[in-house]
Enzyme design. Sequence first.
Site, PDB file in Angstrom:
ATOM      1  N   SER A  92      -2.772   3.137  -4.790  1.00  9.44           N
ATOM      2  CA  SER A  92      -2.724   4.017  -3.628  1.00  9.44           C
ATOM      3  C   SER A  92      -1.954   3.338  -2.504  1.00  9.44           C
ATOM      4  O   SER A  92      -2.216   2.185  -2.179  1.00  9.44           O
ATOM      5  CB  SER A  92      -4.138   4.319  -3.127  1.00  9.44           C
ATOM      6  OG  SER A  92      -4.855   4.978  -4.133  1.00  9.44           O
TER       7      SER A  92
ATOM      8  N   ARG B 154     -12.271  -1.085   1.091  1.00  7.93           N
ATOM      9  CA  ARG B 154     -10.984  -1.741   0.772  1.00  7.93           C
ATOM     10  C   ARG B 154     -10.606  -2.885   1.715  1.00  7.93           C
ATOM     11  O   ARG B 154      -9.424  -3.107   1.979  1.00  7.93           O
ATOM     12  CB  ARG B 154      -9.835  -0.732   0.706  1.00  7.93           C
ATOM     13  CG  ARG B 154      -9.999   0.336  -0.338  1.00  7.93           C
ATOM     14  CD  ARG B 154      -9.985  -0.192  -1.763  1.00  7.93           C
ATOM     15  NE  ARG B 154     -10.360   0.861  -2.678  1.00  7.93           N
ATOM     16  CZ  ARG B 154     -11.627   1.104  -3.051  1.00  7.93           C
ATOM     17  NH1 ARG B 154     -12.610   0.339  -2.644  1.00  7.93           N
ATOM     18  NH2 ARG B 154     -11.891   2.087  -3.876  1.00  7.93           N
TER      19      ARG B 154
ATOM     20  N   GLU C 152      -2.820   0.951   2.434  1.00 13.73           N
ATOM     21  CA  GLU C 152      -3.693   0.146   1.574  1.00 13.73           C
ATOM     22  C   GLU C 152      -2.829  -0.958   0.949  1.00 13.73           C
ATOM     23  O   GLU C 152      -3.238  -2.103   0.856  1.00 13.73           O
ATOM     24  CB  GLU C 152      -4.346   1.000   0.482  1.00 13.73           C
ATOM     25  CG  GLU C 152      -5.258   0.183  -0.424  1.00 13.73           C
ATOM     26  CD  GLU C 152      -6.139   1.031  -1.336  1.00 13.73           C
ATOM     27  OE1 GLU C 152      -6.620   2.090  -0.922  1.00 13.73           O
ATOM     28  OE2 GLU C 152      -6.330   0.603  -2.490  1.00 13.73           O
TER      29      GLU C 152
HETATM   30  C1  FAD Z   1      -1.789   1.474 -11.118  1.00 18.19           C
HETATM   31  C2  FAD Z   1      -2.693   0.854 -10.076  1.00 18.19           C
HETATM   32  C3  FAD Z   1      -3.935   1.429  -9.832  1.00 18.19           C
HETATM   33  C4  FAD Z   1      -4.789   0.864  -8.874  1.00 18.19           C
HETATM   34  N1  FAD Z   1      -6.002   1.445  -8.654  1.00 18.19           N
HETATM   35  C5  FAD Z   1      -6.852   0.890  -7.750  1.00 18.19           C
HETATM   36  C6  FAD Z   1      -8.162   1.462  -7.520  1.00 18.19           C
HETATM   37  O1  FAD Z   1      -8.556   2.447  -8.124  1.00 18.19           O
HETATM   38  N2  FAD Z   1      -8.970   0.849  -6.615  1.00 18.19           N
HETATM   39  C7  FAD Z   1      -8.588  -0.258  -5.927  1.00 18.19           C
HETATM   40  O2  FAD Z   1      -9.390  -0.768  -5.150  1.00 18.19           O
HETATM   41  N3  FAD Z   1      -7.367  -0.809  -6.115  1.00 18.19           N
HETATM   42  C8  FAD Z   1      -6.490  -0.275  -7.005  1.00 18.19           C
HETATM   43  N4  FAD Z   1      -5.245  -0.826  -7.189  1.00 18.19           N
HETATM   44  C9  FAD Z   1      -4.838  -1.986  -6.374  1.00 18.19           C
HETATM   45  C10 FAD Z   1      -5.108  -3.331  -7.017  1.00 18.19           C
HETATM   46  O3  FAD Z   1      -5.493  -3.163  -8.366  1.00 18.19           O
HETATM   47  C11 FAD Z   1      -6.216  -4.098  -6.295  1.00 18.19           C
HETATM   48  O4  FAD Z   1      -6.013  -4.154  -4.907  1.00 18.19           O
HETATM   49  C12 FAD Z   1      -6.316  -5.512  -6.855  1.00 18.19           C
HETATM   50  O5  FAD Z   1      -7.560  -6.028  -6.490  1.00 18.19           O
HETATM   51  C13 FAD Z   1      -5.191  -6.431  -6.372  1.00 18.19           C
HETATM   52  O6  FAD Z   1      -5.322  -7.691  -6.995  1.00 18.19           O
HETATM   53  P1  FAD Z   1      -4.105  -8.717  -7.021  1.00 18.19           P
HETATM   54  O7  FAD Z   1      -4.578  -9.976  -7.654  1.00 18.19           O
HETATM   55  O8  FAD Z   1      -2.922  -8.104  -7.623  1.00 18.19           O
HETATM   56  O9  FAD Z   1      -3.912  -8.998  -5.457  1.00 18.19           O
HETATM   57  P2  FAD Z   1      -2.558  -8.980  -4.546  1.00 18.19           P
HETATM   58  O10 FAD Z   1      -1.994  -7.602  -4.587  1.00 18.19           O
HETATM   59  O11 FAD Z   1      -1.695 -10.088  -4.977  1.00 18.19           O
HETATM   60  O12 FAD Z   1      -3.156  -9.291  -3.134  1.00 18.19           O
HETATM   61  C14 FAD Z   1      -3.961  -8.348  -2.462  1.00 18.19           C
HETATM   62  C15 FAD Z   1      -4.620  -9.006  -1.256  1.00 18.19           C
HETATM   63  O13 FAD Z   1      -5.542  -9.992  -1.710  1.00 18.19           O
HETATM   64  C16 FAD Z   1      -5.347 -11.214  -1.021  1.00 18.19           C
HETATM   65  N5  FAD Z   1      -5.720 -12.295  -1.949  1.00 18.19           N
HETATM   66  C17 FAD Z   1      -5.314 -12.440  -3.238  1.00 18.19           C
HETATM   67  N6  FAD Z   1      -5.870 -13.526  -3.784  1.00 18.19           N
HETATM   68  C18 FAD Z   1      -6.655 -14.082  -2.838  1.00 18.19           C
HETATM   69  C19 FAD Z   1      -7.496 -15.247  -2.793  1.00 18.19           C
HETATM   70  N7  FAD Z   1      -7.638 -16.043  -3.857  1.00 18.19           N
HETATM   71  N8  FAD Z   1      -8.131 -15.529  -1.636  1.00 18.19           N
HETATM   72  C20 FAD Z   1      -7.994 -14.739  -0.542  1.00 18.19           C
HETATM   73  N9  FAD Z   1      -7.233 -13.615  -0.528  1.00 18.19           N
HETATM   74  C21 FAD Z   1      -6.558 -13.302  -1.655  1.00 18.19           C
HETATM   75  C22 FAD Z   1      -3.879 -11.209  -0.634  1.00 18.19           C
HETATM   76  O14 FAD Z   1      -3.676 -12.003   0.505  1.00 18.19           O
HETATM   77  C23 FAD Z   1      -3.648  -9.737  -0.331  1.00 18.19           C
HETATM   78  O15 FAD Z   1      -4.060  -9.488   0.987  1.00 18.19           O
HETATM   79  C24 FAD Z   1      -4.382  -0.290  -8.151  1.00 18.19           C
HETATM   80  C25 FAD Z   1      -3.129  -0.875  -8.415  1.00 18.19           C
HETATM   81  C26 FAD Z   1      -2.280  -0.310  -9.361  1.00 18.19           C
HETATM   82  C27 FAD Z   1      -0.963  -0.956  -9.633  1.00 18.19           C
END
Ligand code: FAD
Length: 258
Positions: free
Chosen positions: A184, A142, A254
Amino acid sequence: MFFKTIDFSKFSSIKVGVPIEVLMLERGDIVPKDRMIIGHANNLLVSNTPVPLMMLSKDFSFMEIKENFLTIGCATPTGKILSFAKKNDLAGFEFVSKLPGSLGGMIAMNAGVKSYEVFNILEAVKIDGEWMPKEEIEHGYRFAKLKGVATEVRFGIHKGFDKELLDELVNLRSNQPKIASAGSAFKNPKGDYAGRLIEAVDLKGVSRGGMQWSKIHANFLVNHGGGVFEDAKYLIDLAKEKVFNRFGILLKEEVQIL
Ligand SMILES: Cc1cc2nc3c(=O)[nH]c(=O)nc-3n(C[C@H](O)[C@H](O)[C@H](O)COP(=O)(O)OP(=O)(O)OC[C@H]3O[C@@H](n4cnc5c(N)ncnc54)[C@H](O)[C@@H]3O)c2cc1C
């Protein structure tokens, strides 16, 4: 580049926050150094006074197959990536089903399910305009140290989308709460589960305001409606304190708190 007002009480998956001016990056822009990049806010808990934020505009939402590589822009939503993989019979992307967010967020979090992680399938990431082979990017459970803004990711092409694996992964996730959350809240400590520890200190189902440690899965901080940052932060700190006092384990978030 341009500014867009984003209401995090609507945009973020946990539905917490207020309207904030976010800088939208377009192709060719020089990336400012004094702003934090966000994706689609599925892993964020945004306070009312976060650091200055920026986001990739639609310019970075694309997928193209060229010279035996699949290149995907980092603003592309995971749902689109899954449909593309299905349609083009590509292997390796099954686990992005139900992993909400954008590719940029996936890369930065090295998001994954069970043993499937995005760094297992990618070849290189374009960071601040330069392609970096994955071997040169420090990454693990992660996390990935990107040291800049990821705009595109290159994947090798392997045929054979696995429908059975997809079904298996979708079913695996049916025990997770359906209401607003950021997934999480804590990373699992080595050899244990954050959910088990939160339950063991009697916090499962405990709420404050609209926020609650889910009754279904203790490591999910859910918003029943109207939950605010202070309530969420209170419950996170409470869990850390209780788990540390009882087990000597320091839980690591996380979810990213801004
Ligand atoms: C219901 C639910 C279930 C989930 N289940 C899982 C799971 O099973 N496994 C899992 O791993 N995650 C899970 N997640 C978390 C989430 O899906 C992931 O972390 C996802 O990858 C976040 O993507 P985001 O675009 O929303 O990023 P954000 O939440 O907007 O950002 C997350 C991080 O990424 C960085 N970031 C974003 N874009 C860039 C970029 N272009 N360049 C550099 N850094 C960047 C941000 O700075 C931040 O640190 C879950 C979330 C929810 C709501």
